[in-house]
Scaffold this motif. Structure first.
Motif, short mmCIF file in Angstrom:
data_model
loop_
_atom_site.label_atom_id
_atom_site.label_comp_id
_atom_site.label_asym_id
_atom_site.label_seq_id
_atom_site.Cartn_x
_atom_site.Cartn_y
_atom_site.Cartn_z
N ILE A 204 35.47 54.10 127.05
CA ILE A 204 36.61 53.30 126.64
C ILE A 204 36.67 53.25 125.12
CG2 ILE A 204 37.64 51.00 126.70
CD1 ILE A 204 37.73 52.41 129.38
N GLN A 205 37.90 53.39 124.59
CA GLN A 205 38.13 53.29 123.15
C GLN A 205 39.22 52.25 122.90
OE1 GLN A 205 38.96 57.48 122.22
NE2 GLN A 205 36.89 57.66 121.38
N GLY A 206 38.81 51.12 122.32
CA GLY A 206 39.74 50.04 122.07
C GLY A 206 39.93 49.17 123.29
N ASN A 207 41.02 48.41 123.29
CA ASN A 207 41.32 47.48 124.38
C ASN A 207 42.12 48.21 125.46
OD1 ASN A 207 41.64 45.21 125.95
ND2 ASN A 207 43.25 44.31 124.67
N SER A 208 41.40 48.90 126.31
CA SER A 208 42.06 49.71 127.34
C SER A 208 41.30 49.60 128.65
CB SER A 208 42.14 51.18 126.91
OG SER A 208 40.86 51.76 126.85
N ARG A 209 41.91 50.13 129.68
CA ARG A 209 41.28 50.32 130.98
C ARG A 209 41.46 51.78 131.35
NH1 ARG A 209 44.08 45.16 134.12
NH2 ARG A 209 42.70 43.51 133.29
N CYS B 52 41.25 53.06 140.53
CA CYS B 52 40.27 52.05 140.12
C CYS B 52 39.88 52.34 138.68
CB CYS B 52 39.04 52.06 141.01
SG CYS B 52 39.34 51.48 142.71
N TRP B 53 39.64 51.29 137.91
CA TRP B 53 39.39 51.43 136.47
C TRP B 53 38.21 50.58 136.04
CZ3 TRP B 53 39.41 46.60 134.65
CH2 TRP B 53 40.22 45.64 135.30
N ILE B 54 37.72 50.85 134.83
CA ILE B 54 36.76 49.99 134.16
C ILE B 54 37.32 49.65 132.78
CG2 ILE B 54 34.74 50.93 135.35
CD1 ILE B 54 34.16 52.58 132.80
N ASP B 55 36.81 48.58 132.18
CA ASP B 55 37.21 48.25 130.81
C ASP B 55 36.03 48.45 129.88
OD1 ASP B 55 35.56 46.04 131.13
OD2 ASP B 55 37.21 44.59 131.26
N GLY B 56 36.18 48.04 128.62
CA GLY B 56 35.11 48.23 127.64
C GLY B 56 33.99 47.23 127.77
N GLY B 57 34.17 46.23 128.63
CA GLY B 57 33.09 45.28 128.90
C GLY B 57 32.33 45.70 130.14
N ASN B 58 32.29 44.82 131.12
CA ASN B 58 31.59 45.17 132.36
C ASN B 58 32.44 44.89 133.58
OD1 ASN B 58 31.56 42.39 132.37
ND2 ASN B 58 29.42 42.19 132.97
N GLN B 59 33.77 44.99 133.42
CA GLN B 59 34.66 44.70 134.54
C GLN B 59 35.27 45.97 135.12
OE1 GLN B 59 37.55 41.72 133.13
NE2 GLN B 59 36.33 40.17 134.20
N TYR B 60 35.65 45.86 136.39
CA TYR B 60 36.42 46.91 137.03
C TYR B 60 37.51 46.26 137.88
CZ TYR B 60 34.25 45.96 141.58
OH TYR B 60 33.86 45.36 142.74
N GLY B 61 38.47 47.06 138.32
CA GLY B 61 39.53 46.58 139.19
C GLY B 61 40.18 47.75 139.89
N CYS B 62 40.98 47.47 140.92
CA CYS B 62 41.63 48.52 141.70
C CYS B 62 43.01 48.05 142.14
CB CYS B 62 40.82 48.86 142.95
SG CYS B 62 39.11 49.39 142.65
N PHE B 63 43.93 49.02 142.29
CA PHE B 63 45.23 48.70 142.85
C PHE B 63 45.84 49.94 143.49
CE2 PHE B 63 46.23 50.00 138.49
CZ PHE B 63 47.33 50.82 138.64
N VAL B 64 46.89 49.74 144.28
CA VAL B 64 47.65 50.83 144.86
C VAL B 64 49.06 50.74 144.33
CG1 VAL B 64 48.14 49.46 146.94
CG2 VAL B 64 48.42 51.96 146.99
N ILE C 116 36.83 42.09 137.99
CA ILE C 116 35.59 41.40 138.31
C ILE C 116 34.44 42.08 137.58
CG2 ILE C 116 35.20 42.80 140.38
CD1 ILE C 116 33.93 40.34 141.69
N SER C 117 33.46 41.31 137.15
CA SER C 117 32.30 41.86 136.46
C SER C 117 31.35 42.52 137.46
CB SER C 117 31.56 40.76 135.70
OG SER C 117 32.39 40.18 134.71
N SER C 118 30.66 43.55 136.99
CA SER C 118 29.68 44.24 137.82
C SER C 118 28.53 44.74 136.95
CB SER C 118 30.31 45.42 138.55
OG SER C 118 29.31 46.22 139.17
N PRO C 119 27.28 44.55 137.37
CA PRO C 119 26.15 45.10 136.62
C PRO C 119 26.12 46.62 136.62
CG PRO C 119 25.42 44.19 138.72
CD PRO C 119 26.85 43.79 138.56
N ALA C 120 26.91 47.23 137.49
CA ALA C 120 26.94 48.70 137.52
C ALA C 120 27.66 49.28 136.31
CB ALA C 120 27.62 49.19 138.80
N VAL C 121 28.57 48.50 135.70
CA VAL C 121 29.33 48.97 134.54
C VAL C 121 28.53 48.69 133.28
CG1 VAL C 121 31.51 48.83 133.29
CG2 VAL C 121 31.47 48.43 135.77
#
Length: 430
Positions: free
Chosen positions: A311-316, A337-349, A362-367
């Motif tokens: 991730i570069q900047g405020n993006s997903r 499904c995406w991740i952000d520059g922190g430790n969150q991910y999310g999904c949509f259709v 939601i945060s995940s230790p996997a990220v």
């Protein structure tokens, strides 16, 4: 050299250094809700083709060479003489599934072991006084050069209790691989103790990790070095070939070492997309945009796409499956499904550009925050499965979209932002 048989077994143990996938996620319990989005621009147009274009041609390793440097430490002693190691000529060994080829000494004996995730090949001279080990495994982790150092070191240190063991510091190669020179005193044929000099190389090619080791009696190393260098330079791997050898899947690998015309390149006001420095770099300049881009790979029902994402900047950023034209045809359908520059991910259709959330952020230790993460999205029938760094974090059941392409996904917010993508693997189930 009796220790070399043990060496082969330890080579198998080295393959266990790869992690196993585990699940830390659960199916969502909340009812998905529509999510409004900004105008979907810029968006590349899916380009399904009747016949998938071939994957990038595999390339050999042009840079590293076998090093005759003797690691610091005792040299070992022993009486008698060993049977000399001979390399009269080299012949090409081709993996039957097309995964790799390598030139090896003619007349050397081959032992091998394999399963769906690991391959091990061991070549030894007739007297078992020299050997070549090639171990290949698949990974769903975003391994960097420091990670390869750890793997190479862990393999070599399996021998630390051998007599007169010595190891030079790992060297990071310009090719992205790692080299370690090491030695110990081994027992050769006839019970003679002989210093063994070894070179271990570890490389990553998309989702494949190769460990290549040469072990030669030290007193013969300089004489055999030209042949060993030729063997090293000859090794070529095609990461698109699965270790399992399954003919039910078709895979396409993209390492972005060069632009082969399979991905969109753009330099407009809103979008900059380029292949440089070994990555696919995408930047959205205007605020509140999202972007999808698909390679020239045919559409399918069941598929998986994996990619390294920084991730570069405020993006997903992430990956998408079943990406295609909606109704009307200026809209798009896909799961992402995406991740952000922190430790969150999310999904949509997205159905006809109408977004429905499948997993709220939601945060995940996997990220791994601020680092390269490997993300993978798989579509199997009505199941959609998302993994980060080999860890399954979410799965869904949904029937909104049944067919489309694999794609990369990016969105930004109020400022210019983007992501770097690398080591993309697309798997289509036939």
């Amino acid at each position: 050299m009796h220790c070399l048989r043990r060496f082969a077994l330890i080579g198998i143990l080295a393959l266990t250094l790869t992690g196993c996938s585990v699940s830390i996620g659960a199916n969502p319990t909340a009812t998905p809700e529509p999510r409004p989005t900004s105008t979907p621009r810029p968006t590349s147009t899916p380009r399904p083709t009747s016949t998938p274009l071939p994957t990038a041609a595999p390339t050999a390793r042009p840079e590293p060479t076998i090093a005759p440097t003797t690691p610091s430490g005792p040299t070992g002693t022993g009486g008698g003489e060993i049977i000399p190691v001979t390399i009269d000529r080299l012949e090409t060994f081709d993996h039957p599934g097309g995964l790799f080829n390598i030139d090896v000494p003619a007349g050397w004996n081959l032992e091998q072991d394999s399963n769906e995730t690991n391959l091990l090949y061991l070549w030894m001279d007739a007297a078992e006084n020299a050997l070549i080990i090639l171990a290949i495994t698949e990974t769903q982790e975003a391994l960097n050069q420091d990670d390869l150092v750890e793997r190479a070191t862990a393999f070599v240190e399996l021998f630390k209790d051998e007599k007169n063991f010595s190891m030079d510091p790992p060297e990071k190669l310009r090719s992205g691989g790692v080299q370690i020179i090491w030695s110990y005193t081994a027992q050769a044929s006839g019970g003679v103790e002989v210093p063994l000099l070894a070179n271990t190389f570890v490389y990553r090619d998309v989702d494949k990790v190769s460990l290549l080791t040469f072990g030669i009696p030290r007193e013969q190393f300089n004489d055999l070095k030209p042949s060993l260098d030729a063997i090293l330079q000859s090794y070529v791997i095609d990461p698109a070939v699965p270790l399992s050898g399954s003919e039910s899947v078709q895979r396409f690998a993209f390492d972005f070492t060069r632009d082969e015309g399979k991905w969109v390149i753009d330099n407009s006001t809103s979008l900059q997309a380029s292949i440089e420095d070994g990555v696919y770099r995408i930047t959205l300049s205007d605020p509140d945009l999202y972007y999808l881009t698909a390679p020239d790979v045919t559409a399918a029902n069941d598929m998986e796409v994996s990619a390294d994402v920084l991730i570069q900047g405020n993006s997903r950023a992430g990956v998408a499956v079943r990406y295609g034209v909606g109704n009307p045809n200026n809209t798009r359908n896909y799961y992402t499904c995406w991740i952000d520059g922190g430790n969150q991910y999310g999904c949509f259709v997205s159905v006809n550009d109408r977004w429905t959330t499948l997993r709220e952020p939601i945060s995940s230790p996997a990220v791994k925050p601020g680092k390269v993460n490997r993300v993978s999205l798989r579509a199997e029938g009505d199941r959609i499965i998302f993994s980060v760094n080999g860890v399954e974090v979410q799965r869904f059941t949904d029937t909104s979209i049944t067919r489309g392409q694999a794609a990369l996904y990016l969105e930004n917010f109020s400022t210019e932002a983007g992501a770097e993508f690398d080591n993309v693997m697309v798997t289509l189930v036939k």
